[in-house]
Write an enzyme that holds these catalytic residues in place. Sequence first.
Site, PDB file in Angstrom:
ATOM      1  N   MET A   1      -3.491 -24.000  82.512  1.00 58.16           N
ATOM      2  CA  MET A   1      -2.995 -24.979  81.549  1.00 58.16           C
ATOM      3  C   MET A   1      -3.012 -24.291  80.180  1.00 58.16           C
ATOM      4  O   MET A   1      -4.074 -24.116  79.586  1.00 58.16           O
ATOM      5  CB  MET A   1      -3.898 -26.220  81.570  1.00 58.16           C
ATOM      6  CG  MET A   1      -3.430 -27.351  80.688  1.00 58.16           C
ATOM      7  SD  MET A   1      -4.267 -28.923  81.087  1.00 58.16           S
ATOM      8  CE  MET A   1      -5.994 -28.498  80.879  1.00 58.16           C
TER       9      MET A   1
ATOM     10  N   ARG B   1     -10.046 -34.372  83.014  1.00 61.87           N
ATOM     11  CA  ARG B   1     -11.146 -35.047  82.328  1.00 61.87           C
ATOM     12  C   ARG B   1     -12.086 -35.735  83.303  1.00 61.87           C
ATOM     13  O   ARG B   1     -13.302 -35.750  83.094  1.00 61.87           O
ATOM     14  CB  ARG B   1     -10.593 -36.034  81.301  1.00 61.87           C
ATOM     15  CG  ARG B   1     -10.071 -35.332  80.064  1.00 61.87           C
ATOM     16  CD  ARG B   1      -9.360 -36.241  79.102  1.00 61.87           C
ATOM     17  NE  ARG B   1      -8.962 -35.493  77.912  1.00 61.87           N
ATOM     18  CZ  ARG B   1      -8.183 -35.967  76.946  1.00 61.87           C
ATOM     19  NH1 ARG B   1      -7.724 -37.198  77.019  1.00 61.87           N
ATOM     20  NH2 ARG B   1      -7.876 -35.208  75.911  1.00 61.87           N
TER      21      ARG B   1
ATOM     22  N   TYR C   1     -14.289 -28.524  76.100  1.00 62.28           N
ATOM     23  CA  TYR C   1     -12.930 -28.399  76.636  1.00 62.28           C
ATOM     24  C   TYR C   1     -12.420 -29.704  77.238  1.00 62.28           C
ATOM     25  O   TYR C   1     -13.154 -30.649  77.434  1.00 62.28           O
ATOM     26  CB  TYR C   1     -12.790 -27.228  77.591  1.00 62.28           C
ATOM     27  CG  TYR C   1     -13.662 -27.167  78.826  1.00 62.28           C
ATOM     28  CD1 TYR C   1     -14.178 -28.285  79.459  1.00 62.28           C
ATOM     29  CD2 TYR C   1     -13.953 -25.919  79.400  1.00 62.28           C
ATOM     30  CE1 TYR C   1     -14.933 -28.188  80.593  1.00 62.28           C
ATOM     31  CE2 TYR C   1     -14.711 -25.808  80.543  1.00 62.28           C
ATOM     32  CZ  TYR C   1     -15.194 -26.938  81.142  1.00 62.28           C
ATOM     33  OH  TYR C   1     -15.944 -26.846  82.284  1.00 62.28           O
ATOM     34  N   GLU C   2     -11.117 -29.721  77.497  1.00 63.02           N
ATOM     35  CA  GLU C   2     -10.376 -30.913  77.952  1.00 63.02           C
ATOM     36  C   GLU C   2     -10.504 -32.074  76.977  1.00 63.02           C
ATOM     37  O   GLU C   2     -10.567 -33.240  77.376  1.00 63.02           O
ATOM     38  CB  GLU C   2     -10.830 -31.334  79.354  1.00 63.02           C
ATOM     39  CG  GLU C   2     -10.757 -30.240  80.382  1.00 63.02           C
ATOM     40  CD  GLU C   2      -9.400 -29.566  80.466  1.00 63.02           C
ATOM     41  OE1 GLU C   2      -8.402 -30.171  80.046  1.00 63.02           O
ATOM     42  OE2 GLU C   2      -9.334 -28.420  80.939  1.00 63.02           O
ATOM     43  N   GLY C   3     -10.526 -31.775  75.705  1.00 61.51           N
ATOM     44  CA  GLY C   3     -10.711 -32.792  74.677  1.00 61.51           C
ATOM     45  C   GLY C   3     -12.175 -32.908  74.353  1.00 61.51           C
ATOM     46  O   GLY C   3     -12.981 -33.298  75.210  1.00 61.51           O
TER      47      GLY C   3
END
Length: 583
Positions: free
Chosen positions: A164, A292, A447-449
């Site tokens: 990603m 997430r 990570y991932e927000g």
Amino acid sequence: MNAYQPRLADHHFILLDVLRAPRTLAELPALAEHADPDLLRQVLEEAGKFVGEVVAPLNREGDEVGAQWRDGAVTMPPGFRDAYQAFWQAGWPSLACAVEDGGQGLPAVLEAQLYEMLSAANHGWTMAPGLLHGAYECIKHHASDGLKSTYLEKIASGEWLATMCLTEPHAGSDLGLVRTKALPLPDGRFALSGTKIFISGGEHDLSDNIVHLVLARLPDSPPGPKGLSLFLVPKFYQDGARSPVVCERIEEKMGLHGSPTCVMRFDDAPGWIVGEPGKGLNAMFVMMNAARLHVGLQGIGLLEAAWQKADAYAQERRQMRAPGNTSKAAPVHAVNGVGATVQADAIALHPAMRRILDTQRAWIDAGRVIGYRTALELDTQKHHPDAARREAAARWCSLVTPVLKAAWTDQAFHGASACLQVFGGHGYVREWGIEQHVRDARVAMIYEGTNEIQAIDLLLRKVLPDGATALRTLLAELAVELSDSPAATRTRQAMARLARFTGEHLLPHTQAAGAAPDTPYWLADDYLRALALVLMAWAWSRIGATAGAEAGRWSQAQAGFWRWVWPEFEMRLSMLEAGLTPA
């Protein structure tokens, strides 16, 4: 210390007894044939065997040797490739993928439990297949038929891995700043040019191909996030030619040494657009939302791995006799309920150590109830024949996913640090392995927000826009599920207090004339934490009502929750109320 091993009895109890997963799955026509408890147990048993025997033993060497970069190529730690080849050939990545895409069509909750175990066993190794499900969903729902025919089954099976590619040196959480360019080519493809950083698994030798999903800008696209499109660029094209995508280096990191975090340069690399022009974030968020949930499960798994080490050490480490203990030995169920005994001078019996261990156990067990329920709701949202039930499932996933990601990754790091404390000075040296869990867990908060973004997403995008209707509906639904008990009463009261604060104080404050527009941003972290604690209370009320004859196994952690974790709810509510009061 011994490597992590799945405690499958705990998985079975929460899935089958507390959540009654077979009953939920039986209501879904696409999954009803998989609602057999024996089938669910069998899959989990085989998953646990693979994780414990194949993946877990590689964790220590993966950390010490790490991924190695040389001249643009990355060599993974010893044993990693063989383990991954065995993993995909055994069908584990395709567990929840559709049968028509080469998958097995099993419930998402089994995949969730598998990846929790994998993260506990070897976080660095698990980073490689961790994005597969999101990439599969992204390609399945947004790619052209031509791209699907080439890539979907390879991704579903795990034969090819995926990345990603979002972040750039100047564009982290603010993806609207992305500069990577995509120029049209005469053959209908696009030439991508730019540099992406922090790309997990951007280069490696685990699989024969890597599929990069890349955010970039078309010519004349508007600035900001609305100008972004999504593209697919493989490491190797169908004719065997290698794409001009170069791994410039891998980062030297605090932890996750077994996972290459790559700087990737795209030099006019030909690729295909995925979805519509300017709708790249819509397609990418399919992948990010799946990621997430899995990151929240990472938090649970990492905390479980740290707890296992600390619990085993506490039973073996003998120091002074525990205060108030005059016997030569004591039942270990005071700590973890397995029915053995420990010596009276084992530190497992000391209140300070028991408090640490019981607190982490409270987070792990409640997190599993919430995480597995989220996976069941994903299946329900996708397959239930009743529209109202699908809507309720979507409401759960929308509200709970950011809570699970933020609260349990936060606890994975701080809880692993607490588990290190059990070892005293031995925990700070590498010999015992506990310090690796602390280092590996830290990145999951980022990570991932980031966890701060999860809190903002919850409060400003999920709770406030509809006047907290979705939140109050969710809490009301959960209250109905509880039986009559002191714990359930306490939980319902907390639900009512959070709903009342939101509806009677927070909403009017934010809507008042002249209200400070940044107030919700100040409150977001405390709000998420308060909701996490309410969900934990709901989970422990469910566990307590279900345990029955096995109450001894769960009673210590349940007591630990109400004594050492739950009082934080009052603190968070006080902080929220204070945040609405002018200084």
